[in-house]
Motif scaffolding. Structure first.
Motif, short mmCIF file in Angstrom:
data_model
loop_
_atom_site.label_atom_id
_atom_site.label_comp_id
_atom_site.label_asym_id
_atom_site.label_seq_id
_atom_site.Cartn_x
_atom_site.Cartn_y
_atom_site.Cartn_z
N ALA A 75 0.92 -1.15 -0.01
CA ALA A 75 0.04 -0.03 0.05
C ALA A 75 0.84 1.19 -0.04
O ALA A 75 0.55 2.36 -0.39
N ARG A 76 2.04 1.43 0.70
CA ARG A 76 2.87 2.33 0.53
C ARG A 76 3.61 2.45 -0.84
O ARG A 76 4.56 3.52 -1.07
N TYR A 117 -5.13 6.61 -11.60
CA TYR A 117 -5.17 7.11 -10.38
C TYR A 117 -5.84 5.95 -9.63
O TYR A 117 -5.47 5.95 -8.35
N PHE A 132 -4.13 4.69 -6.39
CA PHE A 132 -4.52 5.25 -4.95
C PHE A 132 -5.82 4.97 -4.27
O PHE A 132 -6.06 5.25 -3.45
N TYR A 158 -4.46 0.57 -4.68
CA TYR A 158 -2.93 0.32 -4.23
C TYR A 158 -2.18 -0.61 -4.96
O TYR A 158 -1.18 -1.30 -4.56
N GLU A 177 -8.14 9.61 0.26
CA GLU A 177 -7.50 10.64 0.07
C GLU A 177 -6.31 10.88 1.55
O GLU A 177 -5.13 11.04 1.41
N LEU A 201 -5.73 8.44 3.54
CA LEU A 201 -4.84 7.30 3.63
C LEU A 201 -3.51 7.24 2.43
O LEU A 201 -2.60 7.04 2.90
N THR A 202 -3.99 7.93 1.44
CA THR A 202 -2.83 8.25 0.49
C THR A 202 -1.74 9.21 1.00
O THR A 202 -0.68 8.87 1.05
N ASN A 232 -0.04 7.36 3.50
CA ASN A 232 1.13 6.29 3.26
C ASN A 232 2.37 7.12 2.58
O ASN A 232 3.44 6.78 2.88
N ALA A 256 4.04 8.60 6.33
CA ALA A 256 4.29 7.70 7.24
C ALA A 256 5.92 7.48 7.73
O ALA A 256 6.47 7.35 6.89
N GLN A 300 2.78 0.49 10.48
CA GLN A 300 2.99 1.95 10.82
C GLN A 300 2.24 2.15 12.09
O GLN A 300 2.29 2.99 12.70
#
Lengths: 314, 462
Positions: free
Chosen positions: A65-66, A273, A277, A280, B97, B99-100, B103, B106, B130
């Motif tokens: 997810a990151r 997008y 986002f 993920y 948004e 959460l983005t 991330n 973090a 995290q």
């Protein structure tokens, strides 16, 4: 070389010196040039080339997810993408969208620009009105159109009902949604395109028209033989920019339809997008971004190759 | 000369405009994130200088509109109630948004102390590494979680461990226009309970008022999940992902298709109002009298009741006739503690979280928004009693939650691909709304849903 043969020693030394001096100079001028280019190279490198290569790199991986890479999958992201019906739909919609918006925007803007180029009393007012959509942000314009398209209380459906027609689900009917978004986009881009074209028209020298007048040329003859050819560099610029903009449409999609109904307005940038986002899946998103990059690159090259032949620079 | 000057200045303007155009789109989110973190730091420093001893807690939330007002009031009252902790609540856009942005920051100093995230983000947050599980603080503090609403703690407790603090919870309910029911000769106090009853009611409404559609179902994955759970169906296998990582969908073909067929029937009857994925349009249509019934989160109840020019009824979520009603899955969001923050800051955030669970605060929150009170003793508070006396519909939402039978189905699914799954179901529903074939839409959706599960599992690299 054959000249040096009779007196090898002396000439050879001279020649080596000559070569090395030349090389030194070349290195020097190269460094100098690079120094001059350095600021832009650094800027391009940081903001364009690095992201580009990073995107390519990411497209071969699955990510968490990151956005950190987890598993190397090679070309699998690409294979999945090209076999996915959602991506096919997305590509189809994108090209249709370009087809709907680009010619329409330019034709309407050209028409308005030709009209607004006439020297009449109060023309400044119309020029302002025609270019006014340039001052409206994508978000504001989209929200405005969102209300226009509202299924029951929207202005458009009320008009339709008034003249006895059935209401249209502008943003919910898959046959209409893309058209609705295209209409919004055309309306939004009109101001900018109009302004550029008007600027182009005004820079055409008036003596061309004067001599045409003396020759007794009619209005449409002048339009076809003087205005359009002299405007071609501006037109070329506008076409290129509008096409690229159309491929990169995002804001109005996000606000009007979120890619729905049934993915019919899921244009490629919105699809990227969403993959990145909301799902993920940065790998899939990167693969799609690379495809978009290649499409725009190819389109631009074609335009320059075709355009160069047709465009008349003064 | 003048003309030339005008033209050249115009060109300059154009260049600036173009530059702004090309860069704004790509860097918008970054700039936004920077701006928000920047403003966060600013407020931190100013607060520090004002009262140096105060421990600052940064709280990212996603409550817009009425929710934001209610939340700000609560935060303000907390800040003025004591002088050791300063909570800065920052709105970060929708859950997605927020959460983005999270991330992106973090692990850095710009990360917030606590963040509000929607229920389907639960698994993703745990996997992110995290966060600090709330259980640590519960154990260290000897805090008693059993005072909280059982159906809510069921969702957020995994194997007896709390990872996040429940905060704003809602469930879907059916809103209906009582005046329209009366006009159609239906009993406004007995709303239809099953799919079949709704189909019948639709016909009566259409007969009485040909301009009004009977029912609207927003193409919203969350509602699909709820309609499944109400039949006792699982969304994912392996007990909705609660016993093991899911490998495929958990519902049966009969359970899944019952919803599609129900919608199809209404579409064929021409009693279905299609608002696509747009919930705001649907509510506006309901308020304008274009549709008589719709499903929506109970969190909107306050808004809908206050704004409707007619009597609004609220009823339980419908279910197929041959299935017993199982109840609903808790929706909404919870609060997460960020691990990388200093111990002192986390402790301060924990104090604030405890404050949010008190009956007084929960009562204020429930009445102000329509979200549930996490702490059931809030329902005994005078504010709530008064509000129920005035708007008895508010109570239905609470009753529905408390009537829910606890099972894996109503505990809700846990998986990190759920947002993607929702989009897939939304597309399938829209296909049926627009006259598409049920079997085809359903099979495509199931195929894509399973593929998404497999991809998410592969991406974890285990």
């Amino acid at each position: 070389m054959s000249m040096t043969k009779p007196m090898p020693d002396a000439l050879e030394i001279q020649e080596i010196n000559f070569e090395s001096v030349k090389r030194k100079q070349r290195v020097k001028s190269f460094t100098k040039g690079m120094l001059f280019l350095l600021p832009s190279i650094v800027l391009f490198g940081v903001f364009l080339f690095y992201p580009l290569f990073k995107t390519m790199y990411l497209s071969f991986f699955l990510t968490n997810a990151r956005g950190e890479t987890t598993v190397f999958v090679g070309l699998q992201n690409y294979i999945e993408m090209f076999t996915s019906p959602i991506f096919h739909q997305s590509m189809k919609s994108t090209f249709l969208f370009v087809l709907y918006t680009v010619p329409t925007t330019i034709i309407i803007a050209l028409l308005l620009a030709v009209l607004a180029n006439e020297k009449l009393k109060g023309i400044g007012f119309f020029r302002t009105i025609f270019s006014s959509t340039m001052g409206i942000s994508v978000a504001a314009a989209s929200v405005f159109w969102l209300y226009m398209f509202h299924p029951s209380i929207g202005f458009l459906n009320r008009i339709l009902n008034l003249i006895g027609l059935e209401s249209i689900g502008w943003l919910t009917d898959p046959n209409w949604a893309l058209i609705a978004v295209a209409v919004t986009t055309i309306w939004m881009n009109l101001g900018f395109t109009f302004l550029v074209l008007l600027g182009g028209l005004q820079s055409i020298d008036s003596y061309l028209y004067e001599s045409a007048d003396i020759d007794g040329a009619g209005y449409f003859y002048k339009l076809r033989r003087i205005t359009i050819p002299m405007l071609s560099p501006t037109l070329f610029f506008v076409i290129t920019v509008t096409i690229i903009n159309a491929f990169q449409t995002f804001g109005q999609i996000d606000i009007l339809t979120q890619g729905g109904p049934q993915n019919t307005t899921n244009l490629i940038v919105y699809s990227i997008y969403r993959e990145a986002f909301s799902n993920y899946q940065f790998g899939t998103a990167s693969a799609q971004a690379i495809v978009l990059f290649i499409i725009i690159l190819v389109m631009t090259i074609i335009q320059f190759k075709l355009g160069e032949r047709k465009v008349h620079y003064q | 000369m003048k003309k030339q000057f005008l033209l050249s200045s115009l060109m300059v303007l154009l260049v600036v405009f173009l530059a702004a155009c090309s860069s704004s789109e790509s860097s918008e989110t970054e700039a936004e994130a920077e701006a928000s973190t920047g403003s966060g730091n600013e407020s931190e420093t100013t607060d520090n200088s004002e009262s140096k001893a105060k421990q600052v807690v940064t709280f990212w939330h996603s409550m817009g509109g009425a929710g934001q007002e209610a939340l700000n009031a609560i935060v303000e009252s907390y800040n003025s109630s004591q002088d050791e902790i300063q909570v800065n609540a920052e709105y970060q856009g929708t859950y997605d948004e927020s959460l983005t942005k999270f991330n992106a920051v973090a692990g850095s100093d710009s990360a917030p102390t606590m963040i509000q995230t929607f229920e389907i983000g639960t698994k993703a947050m745990i996997n992110s590494g995290q966060i600090a599980p709330i259980q640590e603080f519960i154990d260290a503090d000897g805090y008693d979680m059993s005072g909280l609403e059982e159906n809510i703690t069921n969702y957020y407790s995994l194997d007896g461990t709390f990872y996040s603090m429940p905060f704003n919870s809602s469930t879907p309910v059916m809103y209906y226009n009582k005046d329209a029911f009366e006009a159609a000769g239906l009993d406004p106090e007995a709303a239809p309970e099953t799919f079949e009853e709704i189909i019948e009611a639709n016909k009566a409404i259409a007969k009485a008022n040909p301009k009004m559609k009977g029912f609207a179902l927003q193409a919203y994955g969350w509602l699909w999940e709820q309609l499944l759970a109400n039949q006792g169906a699982l969304l994912l296998n392996n007990d909705n992902g609660r016993s093991e990582t899911p490998t495929e969908i958990g519902w049966s073909e009969e359970e899944g298709k019952s919803i599609f067929n129900w919608v199809k029937q209404m579409v064929d009857d021409e009693t279905f109002a299609n608002y696509g994925t747009n919930g705001d349009n649907m509510v506006a249509g309901f308020l304008a009298g274009d549709v008589a019934m719709f499903l929506q989160s109970s969190a909107s109840s306050r808004d809908v009741i206050d704004n409707a020019p007619f009597e609004v009824g609220i009823a339980y979520l419908p279910h197929p006739e041959e299935k017993e009603r199982q109840g609903v899955v808790i929706g909404g969001a919870s609060l997460w503690m960020i691990d990388s923050k200093p111990e002192e800051e986390k402790k301060a955030a924990w104090e604030f979280m405890k404050f949010l669970q008190t009956p007084e605060v929960q009562a204020q929150w429930h009445v102000g928004t329509g979200y549930f009170a996490i702490n059931p003793s809030a329902y005994g508070e005078q504010v709530v009693v008064d509000a129920y006396a005035e708007k008895p519909q508010l109570q239905v939402t609470v009753d529905q939650l408390q009537d829910t039978k606890s099972s894996f189905a109503t505990q809700g699914a846990l998986m990190d691909m759920l947002p993607e799954g929702r989009k897939i179901m939304e597309t399938a529903l829209e296909t049926v709304y627009n006259g598409g074939d049920v079997d085809e839409a359903y099979n495509t959706a199931v195929e894509q849903f399973n593929a998404a599960i497999q991809k998410a599992n592969a991406a974890r690299g285990e």
